[in-house]
Design an enzyme around this catalytic site. Structure first.
Site, PDB file in Angstrom:
ATOM      1  N   SER A 119       0.846  -1.189   0.000  1.00 24.17           N
ATOM      2  CA  SER A 119       0.000   0.000   0.000  1.00 24.17           C
ATOM      3  C   SER A 119       0.884   1.243   0.000  1.00 24.17           C
ATOM      4  CB  SER A 119      -0.945  -0.040   1.201  1.00 24.17           C
ATOM      5  OG  SER A 119      -1.952   0.927   1.084  1.00 24.17           O
ATOM      6  N   HIS A 179      -7.801  -5.314  -0.672  1.00 19.94           N
ATOM      7  CA  HIS A 179      -6.535  -4.644  -0.385  1.00 19.94           C
ATOM      8  C   HIS A 179      -5.592  -5.530   0.419  1.00 19.94           C
ATOM      9  CE1 HIS A 179      -3.912  -1.270  -0.345  1.00 19.94           C
ATOM     10  NE2 HIS A 179      -3.968  -1.086   0.958  1.00 19.94           N
TER      11      HIS A 179
END
Length: 688
Positions: free
Chosen positions: A547, A662
Site C-alpha cells: 500500500s 486490499h
C-alpha cells in the site's frame, strides 16, 4: 473567478495531455478482457519462475500449516454475555462466525456454536463472500447488521441477521453493496451512510447520512446530513450506554480534517472544535478527544498529542470545561484506548515499546500503571461494557502472541493462551539501533538476527517499513518470517521512519506533502547504516512494503537502486500523477498533496515512481503483486508499472490475485501462496 476558471481549465488540459502520453492507461480498466488477458500472461510467467524455486512447495505447505493451525488464538469479542469469534481453517476456508459463553471460552476447551458459515453462504448465493464484521443491537444483541464483501474489497453488502434463529431476516434491513456503514439507533431504526443513489464523494465514500425506519424504502429515509462531493466522506454512527444512545456524524473534509455533528433531541449540533481533532470515544459521560495540534481553550494550553475530555452535556452547550487525561513526551505516543464499565485503558508507546495504563474518572482523572509484560507490543482486545473484564495481547519479535484476560478495576490479569513458537527463538536476538537521517533526526530501527551473526556484509537482510498515515510499525512475532527467512539465514529489520505514528502526530506530520522526501531519506539512512555496520551489503539487501509501503519501496528502488537487490512491492501506489483519480485515492491528498495543483505536483513528481522510471538504470528485479478486487488502491498502479518497466527492458515479476481486496488474499490457501511466492523470490535474489 476568472483566475480560478483558468487554473481548473489548465489542470484538466494537463490531465488530458498526460493521459494521451500514457500508453498503459488501458490497464486501469480492471475487468476488461484485454487487461485480464495481460494479467493472466504475467501470472503464468511469474508463477512458472517462483514456484519452481528450490523449497517453494515445502515453504507453501509450512505456511499453510501455520495459517490453518488450530493452535491459533481464537480472538475473543465480548458481545453481551457471549464471546464471538471469526475462524478460518482447512475445513472452513472462508470462515465461520461462532460464539460461546465467556466461562466456556476461558475453560481452554470452549464449546463453539456456529452462527454463520460463510463457506455455505457463499455456495448458496454463488458469491465469494469475505466476512467483514457485524454490529449487534444493544443491549440484547439478538439482531446484527452483518457486513459481507464480494471478493474481499472494501465495499460491503449489509444484511440484518437474527442471532437467535441464526438466519438472515427476510424483508429485513438490507443495504446494497457500497463503501458504507450502518448503526443501530433502536430495533426499528438505523443510521445509514451509503450511496443512496445521489452519488458519492470523489473518494468513493458516502456523502449523506440518513435515518432509516423499518418497512420503508431506503431511498426515502430521512436525510439528516448532506455533505459535499469533494469531502472525503460522511459517516454516521451510534454509541450505546445504559443511559443514552449517542448519535454522531463525522464530516471528513480530508483524511486528517473535518467536523463532528451530534444529533441531540432531534437537532443537529456542531461543537466548536479544531478541524484536526479526533473524537476517540465516550466514557462515563465524558467525550474523549485526541489533539493533532496545540489548542488553547478555557484557560488551558493543551499540546499536540494530548488526550483531553469534556462532559458531553458541556460539549453540546458550547462549554470549555476540558481536562487533560494524557500528555505524551517527545519519545512516546498514545497507541490506542479502550474502556470497560469503570475504567479507561490507555496503551502507550515509549520508544516503540508498549506500556499499559488505567484511568478512572470521578470529577478528575486518576492514573495507574498496569504491570503488564514489557519490551514488546501490547494490543488491546475486546472489553466488556457491563463489567471490568477485558482482553489484551502481548508479543514481540521472538515471543508469539499471548492472550491475557484482565480485571481493569484491580489491574490484575491472567494468561488465557500463548501461541507455540514455530522456530527456535532462543537462537535469535533483537537489537534496537538508531541512525541520523539527512536532516539529523534520529531514526530508530530493530534488527532481528541469529545470535552468532557474522558482521561481514554477507547476511541476506530484509527491511520492512511503512512511513505514512500516522500508522506505527511495532515489534511482532511472525511464524512465516521465522520459518521462511530467519531459519534460512536471513536478518529481519523493522524501520520506524517518519510518517508513522511511533512518536505521535509530530512524527507523522514531519513527512506530509512537500516534506515527503524526509520519509525516504529516513529509509535510505537505515539501509546505509545496516551496510556501514556490515550487517549486510547492497547485493544482500531487500525491501518489502504494501500500500503506502508499496509506494515507499517504489521510491526506494527508483531513487536508490544502488542500495537494494530485491524489492517486494505489494498493492502499491505508484502513479502519483493519477492516484487521486483512482478509487479511494482522492481521500489521501492530505497525506501526499494534490497532483492537479501545479505547485503540489512540483514536489510529488520528484518522487512518483511511475514518472521517475528511467531507461538504462540498474534496477533490481522487482516482484509486484496486487489483487483484481482491491477497491482501495487501484491495481492499475502495479499493472502500469510492470508494463512500463517491461517495455523499457527491465526484468520484473508480477502476480495478481483475482480476489482478496486490499489485503491481497481472502483464504488461508491464498495467504500461504502469497507468503511462499514472496519468500521464494527473496531467497532467489538474496540467498541463492
Amino acid at each position: 473567478m476568472k483566475k480560478t476558471f483558468l487554473v481548473i481549465l489548465l489542470a484538466i488540459m494537463t490531465q488530458v495531455i498526460f493521459a494521451q502520453d500514457d500508453p498503459y492507461l488501458w490497464l486501469e480498466d480492471v475487468d476488461a478482457g484485454k487487461s485480464l488477458n495481460w494479467v493472466e500472461q504475467w501470472n503464468e510467467k511469474t508463477l512458472k519462475v517462483l514456484m519452481s524455486q528450490p523449497g517453494y512447495e515445502e515453504m507453501y505447505e509450512k505456511d499453510l500449516e501455520i495459517y490453518n493451525s488450530t493452535d491459533r488464538i481464537a480472538s475473543p469479542s465480548i458481545i453481551g454475555n457471549l464471546v464471538y469469534n471469526f475462524w478460518q481453517d482447512e475445513e472452513h476456508p472462508r470462515g465461520i462466525w461462532r460464539r460461546t459463553p465467556l466461562q466456556s471460552y476461558l475453560s481452554g476447551e470452549p464449546h463453539w456454536e456456529t452462527v454463520i458459515d460463510v463457506d455455505a453462504l457463499s455456495k448458496q448465493d454463488n458469491e465469494k463472500y469475505v466476512f467483514k464484521g457485524a454490529s449487534g443491537l444493544y443491549p440484547d444483541y439478538d439482531r446484527f447488521l452483518v457486513n459481507l464483501s464480494k471478493g474481499g474489497g472494501d465495499a460491503v453488502v449489509i444484511r440484518e441477521f437474527d442471532a437467535v434463529s441464526k438466519v438472515f431476516i427476510e424483508n429485513g434491513f438490507y443495504i446494497p453493496e457500497a463503501k458504507g456503514s450502518a448503526s443501530w439507533i433502536d430495533r426499528n431504526t438505523l443510521m445509514v451512510s451509503t450511496d443512496f443513489g445521489d452519488g458519492v464523494t470523489t473518494s468513493g465514500y458516502p456523502k449523506q447520512v440518513k435515518i432509516w425506519k423499518r418497512d420503508t424504502d431506503l431511498k426515502n429515509a430521512r436525510l439528516v446530513f448532506d455533505g459535499q462531493e469533494d469531502d472525503m466522506g460522511i459517516w454516521g454512527y451510534t454509541t450505546h450506554t445504559k443511559d443514552k444512545t449517542y448519535q454522531i456524524i463525522t464530516q471528513r473534509t480530508s483524511f486528517y480534517t473535518g467536523s463532528y455533528h451530534i444529533i441531540e433531541n432531534g437537532e443537529l449540533v456542531k461543537p466548536d472544535l479544531p478541524e484536526d481533532i479526533e473524537l476517540s470515544g465516550i466514557f462515563n459521560k465524558q467525550v474523549l478527544l485526541s489533539l493533532k495540534s496545540d489548542w488553547n481553550i478555557g484557560g488551558n494550553s493543551f499540546k499536540q498529542g494530548d488526550m483531553i475530555s469534556i462532559p458531553y452535556a458541556d460539549l453540546i452547550k458550547g462549554g470549555t470545561n476540558y481536562q487533560l487525561i494524557v500528555r505524551p513526551d517527545e519519545r512516546s505516543s498514545i497507541a490506542e484506548t479502550n474502556a470497560t464499565k469503570n475504567v479507561l485503558l490507555v496503551n502507550m508507546l515509549t520508544n516503540v515499546k508498549s506500556e499499559l495504563y488505567k484511568y478512572t474518572y470521578n470529577g478528575t482523572w486518576q492514573k495507574e500503571k498496569i504491570d503488564a509484560p514489557e519490551l514488546g507490543n501490547i494490543s488491546l482486545g475486546s472489553a466488556d461494557e457491563d463489567s471490568d473484564t477485558y482482553f489484551f495481547y502481548f508479543q514481540n519479535f521472538l515471543m508469539p502472541s499471548t492472550l491475557y484476560k484482565g480485571d481493569a478495576a484491580t489491574g490484575q490479569f491472567v494468561k488465557v493462551k500463548a501461541l507455540k513458537s514455530w522456530f527456535a527463538t532462543e537462537d535469535y536476538q533483537v537489537q534496537q539501533f538508531e541512525v541520523a537521517s539527512k536532516d539529523g533526526t534520529m531514526i530508530p530501527y530493530f534488527v532481528v538476527s541469529h545470535k552468532e551473526i557474522k558482521l561481514n556484509g554477507k547476511n541476506p537482510t530484509l527491511i520492512s517499513a511503512y512511513g505514512g498515515f500516522e500508522v506505527p510499525r511495532l515489534p511482532s512475532y511472525s511464524a512465516i518470517t521465522g520459518t521462511s527467512w530467519l531459519e534460512k539465514g536471513g536478518v529481519f529489520v523493522l524501520a520506524n521512519i517518519r510518517g508513522g505514528g511511533e512518536f505521535g502526530p509530530k512524527w507523522h506530520q514531519a513527512g506530509l506533502k512537500e516534506n515527503r522526501q524526509r520519509i525516504y531519506d529516513d529509509y535510505f539512512a537505515v539501509a546505509e547504516d545496516l551496510i556501514a555496520r556490515k550487517i549486510t551489503s547492497p547485493k544482500k539487501l531487500g525491501i518489502s512494503g504494501g500500500s503506502n509501503g508499496g509506494l515507499l519501496v517504489g521510491v526506494g528502488f527508483t531513487q536508490r537502486p544502488d542500495l537494494y537487490n530485491a524489492v517486494v512491492c505489494a498493492v502499491p501506489l505508484l502513479d502519483m500523477k493519477r492516484y487521486n483519480k483512482l478509487l479511494a485515492g482522492a481521500s489521501w491528498m492530505a497525506e501526499y498533496g494534490n497532483p492537479d495543483i501545479p505547485e503540489e505536483w512540483e514536489y510529488i513528481k520528484k518522487y512518483s515512481p511511475y514518472q521517475n522510471l528511467k531507461e538504462g538504470m540498474e534496477y533490481p528485479e522487482v516482484f509486484f503483486y496486487t489483487s483484481t478486487r482491491d477497491d482501495r488502491v487501484h491495481p492499475g498502479h502495479a499493472r502500469k508499472m510492470v508494463a512500463k518497466m517491461s517495455e523499457m527492458g527491465y526484468k520484473v515479476y508480477y502476480f495478481e490475485n483475482t480476489e482478496g481486496g486490499h489485503a491481497g488474499a481472502s483464504t488461508n490457501e491464498q495467504r500461504a501462496k502469497m507468503a511462499a511466492l514472496q519468500y521464494s523470490y527473496l531467497q532467489m535474489k538474496l540467498m541463492n
